[in-house]
Design a protein around this motif. Sequence first.
Motif, short mmCIF file in Angstrom:
data_model
loop_
_atom_site.label_atom_id
_atom_site.label_comp_id
_atom_site.label_asym_id
_atom_site.label_seq_id
_atom_site.Cartn_x
_atom_site.Cartn_y
_atom_site.Cartn_z
N SER A 61 -6.33 14.72 0.95
CA SER A 61 -6.29 14.00 -0.33
C SER A 61 -6.70 12.53 -0.20
O SER A 61 -6.65 11.95 0.88
CB SER A 61 -4.87 14.07 -0.93
OG SER A 61 -3.99 13.20 -0.23
N ASP A 62 -7.08 11.96 -1.34
CA ASP A 62 -7.38 10.53 -1.39
C ASP A 62 -6.14 9.70 -1.08
O ASP A 62 -6.23 8.64 -0.46
CB ASP A 62 -7.91 10.14 -2.77
CG ASP A 62 -9.31 10.70 -3.04
OD1 ASP A 62 -10.01 11.07 -2.06
OD2 ASP A 62 -9.69 10.78 -4.22
N HIS A 63 -4.96 10.18 -1.50
CA HIS A 63 -3.72 9.44 -1.25
C HIS A 63 -3.49 9.27 0.25
O HIS A 63 -3.18 8.17 0.72
CB HIS A 63 -2.52 10.15 -1.87
CG HIS A 63 -2.67 10.39 -3.33
ND1 HIS A 63 -2.38 11.60 -3.92
CD2 HIS A 63 -3.10 9.58 -4.34
CE1 HIS A 63 -2.63 11.52 -5.22
NE2 HIS A 63 -3.06 10.32 -5.49
N PHE A 64 -3.62 10.37 1.00
CA PHE A 64 -3.44 10.26 2.44
C PHE A 64 -4.58 9.45 3.05
O PHE A 64 -4.37 8.71 4.02
CB PHE A 64 -3.35 11.63 3.12
CG PHE A 64 -3.02 11.50 4.59
CD1 PHE A 64 -1.73 11.23 4.99
CD2 PHE A 64 -4.02 11.59 5.55
CE1 PHE A 64 -1.42 11.07 6.34
CE2 PHE A 64 -3.72 11.43 6.90
CZ PHE A 64 -2.42 11.18 7.29
N GLY A 65 -5.77 9.53 2.48
CA GLY A 65 -6.90 8.73 2.97
C GLY A 65 -6.61 7.24 2.91
O GLY A 65 -6.92 6.50 3.85
N SER B 76 1.13 18.80 -5.34
CA SER B 76 1.67 20.15 -5.28
C SER B 76 2.32 20.42 -3.93
O SER B 76 1.72 20.16 -2.88
CB SER B 76 0.54 21.16 -5.51
OG SER B 76 1.02 22.47 -5.41
N GLY B 77 3.55 20.90 -3.96
CA GLY B 77 4.25 21.27 -2.74
C GLY B 77 5.04 20.16 -2.09
O GLY B 77 5.72 20.38 -1.08
N CYS B 78 4.97 18.93 -2.62
CA CYS B 78 5.72 17.83 -2.03
C CYS B 78 7.20 17.95 -2.42
O CYS B 78 7.54 17.98 -3.60
CB CYS B 78 5.18 16.48 -2.49
SG CYS B 78 6.06 15.07 -1.75
N ILE B 79 8.06 18.03 -1.41
CA ILE B 79 9.50 18.07 -1.63
C ILE B 79 10.05 16.65 -1.66
O ILE B 79 10.87 16.30 -2.50
CB ILE B 79 10.20 18.90 -0.53
CG1 ILE B 79 9.71 20.34 -0.58
CG2 ILE B 79 11.71 18.81 -0.65
CD1 ILE B 79 10.12 21.18 0.61
N SER B 80 9.58 15.82 -0.72
CA SER B 80 10.02 14.42 -0.69
C SER B 80 8.99 13.58 0.05
O SER B 80 8.22 14.08 0.85
CB SER B 80 11.40 14.29 -0.02
OG SER B 80 11.31 14.60 1.35
N CYS B 81 9.04 12.28 -0.25
CA CYS B 81 8.15 11.31 0.40
C CYS B 81 8.85 9.96 0.32
O CYS B 81 9.14 9.47 -0.77
CB CYS B 81 6.81 11.27 -0.32
SG CYS B 81 5.67 10.04 0.34
N THR C 241 0.83 -1.21 0.00
CA THR C 241 0.00 0.00 0.00
C THR C 241 0.86 1.25 0.00
O THR C 241 0.64 2.17 -0.79
CB THR C 241 -0.95 0.00 1.22
OG1 THR C 241 -1.78 -1.16 1.16
CG2 THR C 241 -1.80 1.25 1.27
N VAL C 242 1.86 1.29 0.88
CA VAL C 242 2.74 2.45 0.97
C VAL C 242 3.48 2.65 -0.35
O VAL C 242 3.55 3.77 -0.87
CB VAL C 242 3.73 2.30 2.15
CG1 VAL C 242 4.82 3.35 2.07
CG2 VAL C 242 2.99 2.39 3.48
N LYS C 243 4.02 1.58 -0.90
CA LYS C 243 4.76 1.69 -2.16
C LYS C 243 3.88 2.25 -3.28
O LYS C 243 4.32 3.08 -4.07
CB LYS C 243 5.31 0.32 -2.57
CG LYS C 243 6.24 0.38 -3.76
CD LYS C 243 6.86 -0.97 -4.04
CE LYS C 243 7.81 -0.89 -5.22
NZ LYS C 243 8.43 -2.18 -5.53
N LEU D 224 3.58 6.17 -2.78
CA LEU D 224 4.75 7.04 -2.85
C LEU D 224 4.76 7.93 -4.10
O LEU D 224 4.91 9.15 -4.01
CB LEU D 224 6.05 6.23 -2.78
CG LEU D 224 6.36 5.58 -1.44
CD1 LEU D 224 7.60 4.68 -1.56
CD2 LEU D 224 6.54 6.60 -0.35
N GLY D 225 4.61 7.34 -5.26
CA GLY D 225 4.63 8.10 -6.52
C GLY D 225 3.56 9.17 -6.59
O GLY D 225 3.86 10.34 -6.85
#
Length: 106
Positions: A68-72, A33-38, A21-23, A26-27
Amino acid sequence: MIGTTIKMTVPAGQRKELLQTVKAMLGPIRCESGCISCNCYEDVEDENVLFFEEEWKARQDLENHLKSDHFGVLNAAMRLLQVEQYIKFNTIASTPGPETINTTRA
């Protein structure tokens, strides 16, 4: 800049599923917008402890991400672990590099 650290203790039987799920997240998170790293890291002393770390340019970028849905998806996966996770948000004022070592050791 805002730094996010999530420490997850994962039961051995759920580790593979959580990592998948995490993998998968990541992309898409890196493209927000605004993501420097993850990134996701494994504790070298305990493979069932994972660290999920993000850096965001601004508070608003982090807030948009948390909605966001991603964080959800990530949040739902963490809730399935049924173990309280360690989550910390840090406001970072500066990020000096190797010059700090050189100056300190001079």
